[in-house]
Design a protein around this motif. Sequence first.
Motif, PDB file in Angstrom:
ATOM      1  N   PHE A  75     -25.683  31.087  54.229  1.00 34.35           N
ATOM      2  CA  PHE A  75     -26.584  32.370  54.707  1.00 34.35           C
ATOM      3  C   PHE A  75     -24.838  32.485  55.839  1.00 34.35           C
ATOM      4  N   HIS A  76     -24.698  33.777  56.893  1.00 31.34           N
ATOM      5  CA  HIS A  76     -23.831  33.258  57.584  1.00 31.34           C
ATOM      6  C   HIS A  76     -24.586  34.406  58.774  1.00 31.34           C
ATOM      7  N   VAL A  77     -23.583  34.289  59.763  1.00 34.72           N
ATOM      8  CA  VAL A  77     -23.515  35.003  60.764  1.00 34.72           C
ATOM      9  C   VAL A  77     -23.131  35.403  60.993  1.00 34.72           C
ATOM     10  N   ASP A  78     -22.927  37.445  61.580  1.00 34.97           N
ATOM     11  CA  ASP A  78     -22.106  37.239  61.373  1.00 34.97           C
ATOM     12  C   ASP A  78     -21.370  37.672  63.530  1.00 34.97           C
ATOM     13  N   ALA A  79     -20.764  38.882  63.926  1.00 34.60           N
ATOM     14  CA  ALA A  79     -19.910  37.902  65.734  1.00 34.60           C
ATOM     15  C   ALA A  79     -21.294  39.259  66.073  1.00 34.60           C
ATOM     16  N   GLY A  80     -21.943  38.811  67.353  1.00 33.31           N
ATOM     17  CA  GLY A  80     -22.745  39.356  67.677  1.00 33.31           C
ATOM     18  C   GLY A  80     -23.692  39.762  67.667  1.00 33.31           C
ATOM     19  N   GLU A  81     -23.906  39.431  66.341  1.00 32.00           N
ATOM     20  CA  GLU A  81     -25.429  39.144  65.744  1.00 32.00           C
ATOM     21  C   GLU A  81     -26.847  38.509  65.738  1.00 32.00           C
ATOM     22  N   THR A  82     -27.298  38.785  65.645  1.00 29.66           N
ATOM     23  CA  THR A  82     -28.900  38.179  66.014  1.00 29.66           C
ATOM     24  C   THR A  82     -29.570  37.685  64.896  1.00 29.66           C
ATOM     25  N   LEU A  83     -29.637  36.622  64.416  1.00 28.46           N
ATOM     26  CA  LEU A  83     -30.651  35.926  63.042  1.00 28.46           C
ATOM     27  C   LEU A  83     -31.540  35.465  63.453  1.00 28.46           C
ATOM     28  N   GLY A  84     -32.086  35.370  62.579  1.00 26.14           N
ATOM     29  CA  GLY A  84     -33.315  34.570  63.014  1.00 26.14           C
ATOM     30  C   GLY A  84     -33.809  33.327  61.844  1.00 26.14           C
ATOM     31  N   ILE A  85     -34.312  32.101  62.254  1.00 31.13           N
ATOM     32  CA  ILE A  85     -34.090  31.549  60.649  1.00 31.13           C
ATOM     33  C   ILE A  85     -35.481  30.717  61.325  1.00 31.13           C
ATOM     34  N   VAL A  86     -36.572  30.811  60.429  1.00 34.30           N
ATOM     35  CA  VAL A  86     -38.202  30.812  60.534  1.00 34.30           C
ATOM     36  C   VAL A  86     -38.882  30.019  59.510  1.00 34.30           C
ATOM     37  N   GLY A  87     -39.529  28.732  59.551  1.00 34.11           N
ATOM     38  CA  GLY A  87     -40.119  28.418  59.290  1.00 34.11           C
ATOM     39  C   GLY A  87     -41.277  27.361  59.692  1.00 34.11           C
ATOM     40  N   GLU A  88     -41.780  26.366  58.634  1.00 35.66           N
ATOM     41  CA  GLU A  88     -43.102  25.671  59.497  1.00 35.66           C
ATOM     42  C   GLU A  88     -42.153  24.305  60.084  1.00 35.66           C
ATOM     43  N   SER A  89     -42.837  23.055  61.191  1.00 41.84           N
ATOM     44  CA  SER A  89     -41.953  21.891  60.992  1.00 41.84           C
ATOM     45  C   SER A  89     -41.882  20.588  59.269  1.00 41.84           C
ATOM     46  N   GLY A  90     -40.408  20.484  59.446  1.00 41.81           N
ATOM     47  CA  GLY A  90     -40.123  20.080  58.279  1.00 41.81           C
ATOM     48  C   GLY A  90     -39.326  20.836  57.254  1.00 41.81           C
ATOM     49  N   SER A  91     -39.030  22.209  57.700  1.00 43.77           N
ATOM     50  CA  SER A  91     -38.712  23.057  56.798  1.00 43.77           C
ATOM     51  C   SER A  91     -37.636  22.930  56.198  1.00 43.77           C
ATOM     52  N   GLY A  92     -36.892  22.178  57.634  1.00 43.26           N
ATOM     53  CA  GLY A  92     -35.777  22.346  56.955  1.00 43.26           C
ATOM     54  C   GLY A  92     -34.060  23.245  58.327  1.00 43.26           C
ATOM     55  N   LYS A  93     -35.179  23.868  59.216  1.00 43.82           N
ATOM     56  CA  LYS A  93     -34.585  24.423  60.031  1.00 43.82           C
ATOM     57  C   LYS A  93     -33.355  23.872  61.021  1.00 43.82           C
TER      58      LYS A  93
END
Lengths: 314, 333
Positions: B30-48
Amino acid sequence: MTTYVLRRLLLMLPVAFLVTVGVFLLIHLTPGDPALILLGEDRSPQAIAQIHQQLGLDKPLYVQYVIWLGRIAHGDLGRSITTHQPVGTAIAERLPATVELGLAALFWSLIVAIPLGTIAAVRRGSIADQIATGISVGGVSIPNFFIGIVLIFVLSVTWRLFPFGGYVAFTKDPFENLRHIVLPAIALGTAGTAINMRFTRSSMIEVLNNDYIRTAMAKGASWRRVVFIHALKNALIPVVTIVGLQIGGIIEGAVVTETVFTWPGVGRLAVESIFNRDYTVVQGIVLLAAFSYMVANLLVDLVYGWLDPRISYS
Amino acid sequence: MSARLLELEDVHTQLTLREGVVRAVDGVSFHVDAGETLGIVGESGSGKSMTALSIMRLLPRSGRIIGGSIRFKGRELRDLAEAEMEALRGTDIAMIFQDPMTSLNPVYRTGWQVGEPLRIHRHVKTAASVAAAVGLFKKVGIPEPEKRAMQYPHMFSGGMRQRAMIAMGLSTGPSLLIADEPTTALDVTIQAQILDLLRHLNREFGTATILITHNLGVVAGMCDRVIVMYAGRIVEEGRTEDVFANPEHPYTWSLLRSIPRLDAEVRGRLQPIEGSPPDMARLPEGCKFRSRCSFAIDRCATEEPELRQVRSQLTRCWVTQGGVSLESQSDLD
């Protein structure tokens, strides 16, 4: 803080009272009659009775205790029954040598234990860790008189690096004083080194697993900074407890070490007095040992407050 | 592509545990651009969290990145020496953690700790760094900052500690802030305050933010884009409004249906996701979500789908990649 110290000192009074009862009973229930030692060959019942009367030993035990307690409350520990020197003076003469030896032993144990324990924790499972573990198992299991004898044999008899015993006052010749103290300090301090190292290691391992260690690393702190600034202060908290007990135990340890190294301290005085059934001196020394435990405990609690801000004295 | 602030490509991280080797992060890109807000969602153990720790290179002893590429401002982080990585952590990439109660060192004053990145990276003197911490405390809304900076963490509430953590993260003006479940350990009212603060700081400083959470509500209010993770993989990725309006992966779809909503038409009972996450040490063949999926077809048992574009987002699902809409399919039930 001052209030806390005062309160702690007041709380020491009942403990001190129990200690005096314990010491008194211990000494007076020990078999062996000082009169027999004093009299030597002439052991007529009359002579023994006369000595008993002189020393107050003919009175009931509780009366003897009250008299003795009244005297020590005034700072009078009585007189040695063999040399007739005041017990306080006899101990005071010997105490500086024991304190010096004790501090040197403690210094030796910490200067080795903390770095070694830290390295063992940081590189756990490595060869360094295994060597450190080996040293500590050896340090705890080998009695200090044996370590003393081996040190004398190797470092002073064979290699002639250090004198094999005796004492030179620091005020007389500082260099000779240090040369004389090295071996007994190592002998006395090694058991402590081993224990302190194990404590430092396990406490450090626990601390390094904490979230705030990860925070420190996320800040970009170097590994060295993380270990020595963020982890060590936390890791030392349990080590202080055990060191406090060791300070209290210095006199006990000195009994054997001072005998091996002919060190003129309180420990050797204790041994001599026990052999001479000089119960007034023995009483004084046991009392001193007990009080040094109590003071060491207070010191530990004060150091805690400095190390761990969560402990408050108010 | 070089304009990307952060870019992960096929990152694999594994943990060697007593139960066996766990592929905690399995081919994540995945990528993140400058100033952007990225959410990573998942249950416990999903690797986030493991994904975040891989970026920071702060994996636990048992963890190791075994493949892929992590580029930050064009530099491959996997190739950096530890000292270069240290120079980056706390300056250009900052991270705040889930539990503010344990994330601050109990034996040092908070001001001292918050000012520490400045001492490490900018060689600022202690007094000046503590003064800077006082300024940061003011910025993150800690009342009586001068007094607070001289206090120890145990004298702070959970919300105040998380504010202090955020202040610490922002002290050097990083381009990327990774917030790993920053509100999970806090009361609901405090959660809202902390999220407000993060949103505000993201706007004020233009700091790109990766917000890791298991709470979809948090993502909805904060993030431009969202990544949904399951069993160490990304299963869906897209713009937040698209993913919320039309989830293209059954896992996301079920997650959204399990949230209580006040504005939705009355549907009766909430629908929890049946079953439990798979054992990461013994992952099944095919799609990892299959055993809990009400849309599964035969193919899901044997072949694992790739992450492919379906309408406006990326999804890892044979059903939606085959052209079926989850909403219409579920109406048939």
